[in-house]
Design a protein around this motif. Sequence first.
Motif, PDB file in Angstrom:
ATOM      1  N   TYR A   1      -2.253  -0.583  -3.625  1.00  0.00           N
ATOM      2  CA  TYR A   1      -2.807  -1.029  -2.344  1.00  0.00           C
ATOM      3  C   TYR A   1      -1.808  -0.762  -1.226  1.00  0.00           C
ATOM      4  O   TYR A   1      -0.612  -1.041  -1.383  1.00  0.00           O
ATOM      5  N   PRO A   2      -2.304  -0.228  -0.097  1.00  0.00           N
ATOM      6  CA  PRO A   2      -1.397   0.073   1.012  1.00  0.00           C
ATOM      7  C   PRO A   2      -0.938  -1.210   1.690  1.00  0.00           C
ATOM      8  O   PRO A   2      -1.663  -2.197   1.717  1.00  0.00           O
TER       9      PRO A   2
ATOM     10  N   TYR B   1      -4.680   7.319   0.887  1.00  0.00           N
ATOM     11  CA  TYR B   1      -4.006   7.909  -0.278  1.00  0.00           C
ATOM     12  C   TYR B   1      -3.592   9.345   0.024  1.00  0.00           C
ATOM     13  O   TYR B   1      -2.471   9.771  -0.249  1.00  0.00           O
TER      14      TYR B   1
ATOM     15  N   GLN C   1      -1.224   5.042  -9.374  1.00  0.00           N
ATOM     16  CA  GLN C   1      -2.657   4.940  -9.053  1.00  0.00           C
ATOM     17  C   GLN C   1      -3.526   4.834 -10.304  1.00  0.00           C
ATOM     18  O   GLN C   1      -4.559   4.183 -10.294  1.00  0.00           O
TER      19      GLN C   1
ATOM     20  N   TYR D   1       3.138   1.382  -0.343  1.00  0.00           N
ATOM     21  CA  TYR D   1       2.134   1.061  -1.370  1.00  0.00           C
ATOM     22  C   TYR D   1       2.755   0.204  -2.447  1.00  0.00           C
ATOM     23  O   TYR D   1       3.899   0.441  -2.837  1.00  0.00           O
TER      24      TYR D   1
ATOM     25  N   THR E   1      -6.551  -5.453   2.479  1.00  0.00           N
ATOM     26  CA  THR E   1      -5.599  -4.662   1.692  1.00  0.00           C
ATOM     27  C   THR E   1      -4.953  -5.468   0.571  1.00  0.00           C
ATOM     28  O   THR E   1      -4.225  -4.923  -0.224  1.00  0.00           O
TER      29      THR E   1
END
Length: 557
Positions: free
Chosen positions: A210-211, A109, A163, A193, A70
């Motif tokens: 990115y989480p 997402y 995003q 995120y 991640t």
Amino acid sequence: MKKIIQFKKNNFIKKIIYLDLKNNKYSQIHTRFPPEPNGYLHLGHAKALCLNFGIANDYQGYCNLRFDDTNPKKTKKKYINSIINDIQWLGFKWNGKIHYTSEYFKILYEYAIQLINKELAYVDLLDKNQIKEYRGTLTQKGKNSPYRNHTIEQNIKLFRQMQNGELNPGTACLRAKIDMESNYMIMRDPVLYRIIFSKNDSNHHKWYIYPTYDFSHCISDSIEGITHSLCTLEFTENKKIYDWILKNINIKNIPKQYEYSRLQLEYSILSKRKLQTLIDNKIVKGWDDPRMPTISGLKRRGYTPQSITNFCKKIGITKQENIIELSLLECCIRNELNYTAPRIMAILNPIKIIITNYPINYVEKLIVPNHPNRPELGTRTLLFYREIYIDQSDFSEEDNPNYKRLTLKQEVRLRYSYVIQAYKIKKDINNNIKIIYCKYDPKTLGKSPDNRKIKGVIHWIASNNICKAEFHIYNRLFTIPNPENNKNFLNYINKQSLIIKKGLIESNIINNHDQLTYQFEREGYFYMEKTKKNHFIFNQVTTLRENKKNKNKILKK
Ligand code: ATP
Ligand code: MG
């Protein structure tokens, strides 16, 4: 099945699993090993591997391998490859294909959008410092971000902008809307995120967000059908987020997290970030330096997969924070090699002996066993000649009744061979002994002399039976037993952690290509690195005996 379950509950996690199976909570156990590919695996990971794969094995379940990629800035292909190699070398087989958290980025997402639509997540535009300030402290409650009351539409729009790469890193993040006044700091609107711009994106889809671990881990576990998500104690508080997220999204499988204590090992560091510091500061030569507590370092040092998994079995799984003594690890490899390793003679600090009464140009062949207790390991031929080498430490100019080796007055037995007696030495201009002149007793081959007792036996090699070799002797890397908990651990490096000696070994090793591990008689266990033709390097695996009494192997902190 029933019978297996009954006997496999030797730690608290297995007891939980035993009860879950008995109560039909699950029909099949499913665990996972989730390394972050930001370094090589170390012994702490071996503990986690043994636990997760061990449970899958004991209960006929499954264990997945999932790379937690991640953070694109830290993920590297070479780490992924080394982790895969190490897991295979240790003998573990994962279930199905290898998973990557990045496989789930699209699904993650969608779940983030779901939380926004439920008004359980919002895009915060505070910067890093402000977020920290608003979060409060253990004694002071946090306060709400001014952006916490964005509408769903505003949040969706901002999240999409994040995003699409329209917002810069650090200017926005997605946070869970939980409780800024919670007694648990971690529940004060954790970040789900963040924006990261990275060239290093292994994913096909280009991502700018990115989480976090907290958001991605529980969902990845759930997607893969994990039943028991096992991690180390520092994640105890994170469990609250783990459960909160799974409760608040529409997802079927709800795994449970259980925590156990991290492995800590005396005189060692078990954290990839800190191990990287050792490499960056050139204290070791790389991740697989034989002084490193990494799996690849231990492999190069001469440890076997079995010795590592045995060690993990011995330390067990608890919730208690312990520091394990290094001697326990050494004991695991020593016991194994004592049984498996053929014996051979090597001289680490050679000194020449000339046996003046031995016939010139005469060579005897002595057939000797490769292992004292295992005749099935066969024999080898040692050549005996008037010129031999012994170790410098086996000769003393001074005569001392407690010194059971060679002196100018005291006889000694050469292992498998004759009794010799020194009578003269030759020194160089620096006063170092160059040659020891000896006489041998021809009646003592394999027999004790009738009229006197010989106190000592030493190892030797004849000068027509040798190969040059380099011996790497390893000592602990740190001078303090607990470097892990010391911020300035770089100040406590043992400067003697590697000592290189140039010496000699029986040339018999040349004909024995596949044998890499030996016990050098009276010296220790050594492992041959595959090196250039006729240039041998041996790494010391461990000493022959433990140096100190080893009563209490686990030190309480
Ligand atoms: P490091 O601090 O070395 O980076 P980590 O916990 O960040 O360790 P991960 O790659 O995320 O490393 O770990 C994969 C798994 O191994 C996790 O489940 C983690 O809890 C476990 N693990 C890591 N270090 C230890 C340790 N010292 N003892 C037991 N388990 C460990
Ligand atoms: Mg980590």
